[in-house]
Design a protein around this motif. Structure first.
Motif, PDB file in Angstrom:
ATOM      1  N   ASP A   8       0.828  -1.210   0.000  1.00  0.00           N
ATOM      2  CA  ASP A   8       0.000   0.000   0.000  1.00  0.00           C
ATOM      3  C   ASP A   8       0.862   1.259   0.000  1.00  0.00           C
ATOM      4  O   ASP A   8       0.553   2.243  -0.687  1.00  0.00           O
ATOM      5  CB  ASP A   8      -0.924   0.004   1.224  1.00  0.00           C
ATOM      6  N   TYR A   9       1.948   1.248   0.761  1.00  0.00           N
ATOM      7  CA  TYR A   9       2.849   2.406   0.784  1.00  0.00           C
ATOM      8  C   TYR A   9       3.531   2.589  -0.575  1.00  0.00           C
ATOM      9  O   TYR A   9       3.712   3.718  -1.044  1.00  0.00           O
ATOM     10  CB  TYR A   9       3.892   2.257   1.894  1.00  0.00           C
ATOM     11  N   LEU A  12       1.118   4.062  -2.826  1.00  0.00           N
ATOM     12  CA  LEU A  12       0.865   5.465  -2.482  1.00  0.00           C
ATOM     13  C   LEU A  12       1.897   6.395  -3.115  1.00  0.00           C
ATOM     14  O   LEU A  12       1.543   7.482  -3.592  1.00  0.00           O
ATOM     15  CB  LEU A  12       0.878   5.631  -0.961  1.00  0.00           C
ATOM     16  N   VAL A  59       1.356  11.864  -2.436  1.00  0.00           N
ATOM     17  CA  VAL A  59       0.825  11.599  -1.100  1.00  0.00           C
ATOM     18  C   VAL A  59      -0.094  12.737  -0.669  1.00  0.00           C
ATOM     19  O   VAL A  59      -1.206  12.504  -0.174  1.00  0.00           O
ATOM     20  CB  VAL A  59       1.968  11.417  -0.079  1.00  0.00           C
ATOM     21  N   ILE A  85      -4.283   3.121   4.765  1.00  0.00           N
ATOM     22  CA  ILE A  85      -3.220   3.964   5.319  1.00  0.00           C
ATOM     23  C   ILE A  85      -3.899   5.181   5.931  1.00  0.00           C
ATOM     24  O   ILE A  85      -4.690   5.864   5.266  1.00  0.00           O
ATOM     25  CB  ILE A  85      -2.211   4.389   4.233  1.00  0.00           C
ATOM     26  N   SER A  89      -0.399   8.825   9.118  1.00  0.00           N
ATOM     27  CA  SER A  89       0.767   8.135   8.559  1.00  0.00           C
ATOM     28  C   SER A  89       1.160   8.736   7.217  1.00  0.00           C
ATOM     29  O   SER A  89       2.353   8.844   6.896  1.00  0.00           O
ATOM     30  CB  SER A  89       0.458   6.643   8.391  1.00  0.00           C
ATOM     31  N   ALA A  90       0.169   9.130   6.443  1.00  0.00           N
ATOM     32  CA  ALA A  90       0.442   9.731   5.135  1.00  0.00           C
ATOM     33  C   ALA A  90       1.155  11.069   5.291  1.00  0.00           C
ATOM     34  O   ALA A  90       2.075  11.386   4.519  1.00  0.00           O
ATOM     35  CB  ALA A  90      -0.867   9.913   4.369  1.00  0.00           C
ATOM     36  N   LEU A  93       4.790  10.424   6.024  1.00  0.00           N
ATOM     37  CA  LEU A  93       5.487  10.035   4.798  1.00  0.00           C
ATOM     38  C   LEU A  93       5.726  11.241   3.906  1.00  0.00           C
ATOM     39  O   LEU A  93       6.817  11.395   3.326  1.00  0.00           O
ATOM     40  CB  LEU A  93       4.661   8.986   4.048  1.00  0.00           C
TER      41      LEU A  93
END
Length: 294
Positions: A8-9, A12, A59, A85, A89-90, A93
């Motif tokens: 998923d990251y 992203l 993001v 997510i 957390s986003a 990042l």
């Protein structure tokens, strides 16, 4: 961290879209410095920093658009839109990627850092406001590609013909309008629910813009190849023979838009359609042969 969360990251930050950042290498290629190890290393670093900056923008965009993405048939599956997510957390990042893009690039080359920062800021404003302005929205996207070229210019300390900058801007406009057309056609009456600016477009207008930008791309690139200054710089007039590959690539893209009814994601087209892949490879090999192997 589970493997699904890692995926998923990765989804992203959109690494597949980093192919757009290869425009950073154009100045080195057309300044005969591609084989210079020092210049190539600087170009690779500029490319990586720009990738970090671009991913930071992706993001931020997904954080801001998470609600509207849920109304899109494809984008509703994005990690933030689905909740896989968290927004917190986003944001973490996003901050990390921004620090990498601007903070680490500054010691290497302050101009590259400034251009990368300008790209990020421009796209933040795009996400917040500019994407709702008809035509301006597509011009912002095209400007992003010109900034990639400028990053490559300052990374390698070279000069690039203005014809090439115009070519980059024009082909980026073409791809941008092609994407808008696909959104209008595929989303139908619900198009404006996903992107408000789509209510200000219609198929006829976008088709006219596609026609104009295809024509100007061919004209600008052709003028670049026969520019006396370019011919003198490379010591060959053979670059004009790469024009057919550019024409075929553009016409193939038109075929994909109007016959195959695709064009939503230009990256997917570039990396998956063999006609486009073949034209890009043929063009690249021809450029290398004409400029580096005489």
């Amino acid at each position: 961290m589970t493997s699904s969360l890692v995926k998923d990251y990765v989804k992203l930050i959109r690494p597949s879209h980093w192919v757009k950042n290869t425009f950073v290498f154009a100045p080195a290629i057309f300044s005969l410095k591609l084989l210079n190890s020092k210049e190539l290393f600087s170009n690779v670093l500029a490319f990586l920093f720009f990738c970090a900056g671009a991913s930071a923008v992706y993001v931020f965009n997904d954080i801001h658009d998470r609600e509207s993405d849920r109304n899109h048939p494809i984008k509703k599956n994005r990690p933030i839109a689905t909740g896989r997510i968290s927004v917190r957390s986003a944001w973490i990042l996003f901050t990390f990627l921004l620090l990498v893009a601007v903070g680490l690039s500054y010691p290497m080359n302050s101009y590259v850092a400034a251009i990368t920062a300008s790209y990020v800021v421009m796209n933040l404003f795009y996400t917040l406001y500019l994407k709702e302005l008809v035509v301006i929205d597509v011009m912002i996207i095209a400007t992003g590609f010109v900034l990639r070229i400028l990053a490559g210019i300052f990374a390698t300390n070279v000069h690039l013909s203005n014809w090439m900058l115009l070519t980059t801007f024009s082909i980026s406009l073409f791809i941008g309008f092609a994407k808008r057309r696909h959104e209008i056609v595929s989303l139908g009456e619900n198009a404006s629910d996903h992107r408000k600016v789509l209510s200000l477009y219609n198929e006829r207008f976008v088709d006219e813009m596609i026609t104009v930008t295809v024509a100007t791309t061919i004209i600008f690139y052709s003028l670049y190849t026969i520019d006396p200054a370019v011919v003198a710089k490379f010591g060959t007039a053979n670059l004009v023979y790469t024009v057919p590959w550019v024409i075929y690539g553009l016409f193939r893209y038109l075929y994909i838009i109007y016959v195959k009814s695709e064009g939503g994601d230009p990256v997917e087209i570039v990396i998956k359609d063999w006609g486009i892949i073949s034209s890009v490879l043929a063009w690249f090999v021809s450029v290398i042969l004409f400029l580096y192997i005489k």
